[in-house]
Motif scaffolding. Structure first.
Motif, PDB file in Angstrom:
ATOM      1  N   CYS A 222     -41.762  45.530 -12.342  1.00 29.94           N
ATOM      2  CA  CYS A 222     -42.104  47.257 -12.682  1.00 29.94           C
ATOM      3  C   CYS A 222     -41.671  47.904 -11.061  1.00 29.94           C
ATOM      4  O   CYS A 222     -41.277  49.203 -11.122  1.00 29.94           O
TER       5      CYS A 222
ATOM      6  N   LEU B 220     -38.229  48.490  -9.416  1.00 30.70           N
ATOM      7  CA  LEU B 220     -37.506  49.584 -10.723  1.00 30.70           C
ATOM      8  C   LEU B 220     -38.018  50.424 -10.281  1.00 30.70           C
ATOM      9  O   LEU B 220     -37.820  51.782  -9.872  1.00 30.70           O
TER      10      LEU B 220
ATOM     11  N   LEU C 206     -34.207  54.052 -15.985  1.00 25.56           N
ATOM     12  CA  LEU C 206     -34.790  52.796 -16.350  1.00 25.56           C
ATOM     13  C   LEU C 206     -33.435  52.027 -16.628  1.00 25.56           C
ATOM     14  O   LEU C 206     -33.262  50.662 -15.435  1.00 25.56           O
TER      15      LEU C 206
ATOM     16  N   ALA D  26     -31.680  51.386 -13.393  1.00 27.14           N
ATOM     17  CA  ALA D  26     -32.314  50.683 -12.154  1.00 27.14           C
ATOM     18  C   ALA D  26     -32.366  49.051 -11.997  1.00 27.14           C
ATOM     19  O   ALA D  26     -32.801  48.412 -11.597  1.00 27.14           O
ATOM     20  N   LEU D  27     -32.312  48.757 -13.806  1.00 31.66           N
ATOM     21  CA  LEU D  27     -32.395  47.780 -13.932  1.00 31.66           C
ATOM     22  C   LEU D  27     -30.966  46.628 -13.584  1.00 31.66           C
ATOM     23  O   LEU D  27     -31.365  45.553 -13.065  1.00 31.66           O
TER      24      LEU D  27
ATOM     25  N   LEU E 269     -31.233  46.032 -10.045  1.00 32.56           N
ATOM     26  CA  LEU E 269     -32.413  44.997  -9.300  1.00 32.56           C
ATOM     27  C   LEU E 269     -31.541  43.754  -9.862  1.00 32.56           C
ATOM     28  O   LEU E 269     -32.004  42.427  -9.067  1.00 32.56           O
TER      29      LEU E 269
END
Length: 334
Positions: free
Chosen positions: A278, A281, A293, A296-297, A300
């Motif tokens: 979390c 992210l 989201l 961002a994942l 990552l």
């Protein structure tokens, strides 16, 4: 038994230092006494010593090596003792917890000794300033909604930290077991069997008239082979094998899934549910490297793929990556 050898130009009476080492708190190959810090040699624990008055810095140094599978960091952890205005001696640690415990004890008993690498203070200030700037960023739209969901997810996960720790532990074991090739296991089994045969043959040979010296030598060779293979962690055991590792990983994921099912709209799948995920992210969103989201994942995942043995990380990044990367590796970044 000889006493510890001095590294510093300042030495302590051998009798005093021998007694001090016996009473020292042990941390893997190192130790902390009342008079000095003790550092392990290549084969001998706490072989060397440096008086506290000469120690200026004690800090972790992390190296990474190849050979642990696709894009996986294999850590080699050292604790470095800096003394006499620039001299250094490092000692490898098998477990991060031991190194952290030693630094915590040192911070409590000798706060005058810096626990940071020399010159890192400026970098830490720069990093803190950058983080302050990121904290001041105001997100909008999908990014803002994603951040609020992730902050809420952190609170949910922190209610059951044991589930998060279990998820990482099972992922590490599964990844480690998955990387063991069947050929290695066959070779290890062969060496183990040869060691056992060597021991049995030596005992039978002694009964049949084999010289005692030869028999003892064979027993020692066989015992060394057996111990080496047992400690190699290559051979499967009732607790460490592919089937058990898979079942325990699935059980950990199910436990996390059961927990987050009580919170509709949880933003992450159970197998990636961890506060560090979390945090990273949120950092990606604030750095404006993704607008939502899902984006961002994906960023990552790409970051973690690039963080292999060729990439040098600072301590904070390393501590985070080494914890969460197994979660992504066992899922093949899906």
């Amino acid at each position: 038994m000889s006493g510890p050898q001095p590294l510093s130009r300042v030495t302590i009476d051998p009798e005093i230092i021998r007694a001090d080492r016996r009473k020292s708190k042990k941390f893997d190959q190192c130790g902390l006494g009342e008079k000095a810090i003790y550092i392990g040699g290549s084969l001998t624990p706490r072989k060397f010593y440096v008086p506290y008055s000469q120690v200026t810095h004690v800090y972790k140094r992390v190296a990474v090596s190849k050979g642990s599978g696709k894009a996986f960091l294999t850590p080699i952890l050292y604790l470095v003792v800096r003394y006499d205005d620039g001299q250094e001696k490092q000692c490898s640690f098998r477990y991060l917890n031991d190194a952290d415990a030693m630094l915590t004890e040192l911070e409590h008993t000798h706060p005058e000794i810096s626990l940071e690498k020399p010159g890192s203070e400026a970098k830490n200030r720069e990093k803190a300033e950058k983080r302050k700037q990121l904290d001041a960023v105001i997100l909008e739209g999908d990014a803002d909604r994603a951040e609020r969901k992730l902050e809420n997810a952190k609170e949910i996960l922190n209610k059951r930290p044991g589930l998060c720790n279990d998820l990482i532990a099972r992922a590490r074991i599964k990844r480690s077991v998955d990387l063991i090739r069947p050929g290695w296991q066959a070779l290890a089994a062969g060496i183990l069997a040869a060691g056992v045969c060597c021991i049995v043959g030596a005992i039978v040979g002694m009964l049949a008239g084999l010289s005692k010296t030869t028999a003892i030598l064979l027993i020692l060779i066989g015992a060394a082979a057996v111990l080496m293979m047992i400690n190699s962690r290559i051979l499967p055991t009732p607790r460490r094998n592919r089937r058990t590792a898979e079942k325990e990983w699935e059980k950990a994921v199910e436990g996390m899934q059961h927990h987050i099912n009580g919170y509709p709209g949880f933003p992450l799948p159970a197998y990636y549910a961890h506060p560090i995920v979390c945090d990273r992210l949120i950092r990606i969103l604030r750095e404006q490297r993704a607008a939502d989201l899902d984006g961002a994942l994906e960023v990552l995942k790409e970051d973690l793929k690039r963080m292999d043995h060729t990439v040098q990380l600072d301590k904070e990044d390393y501590d985070e990556v080494i914890r969460i990367k197994p979660l992504f590796l066992v899922m093949d970044y899906r």
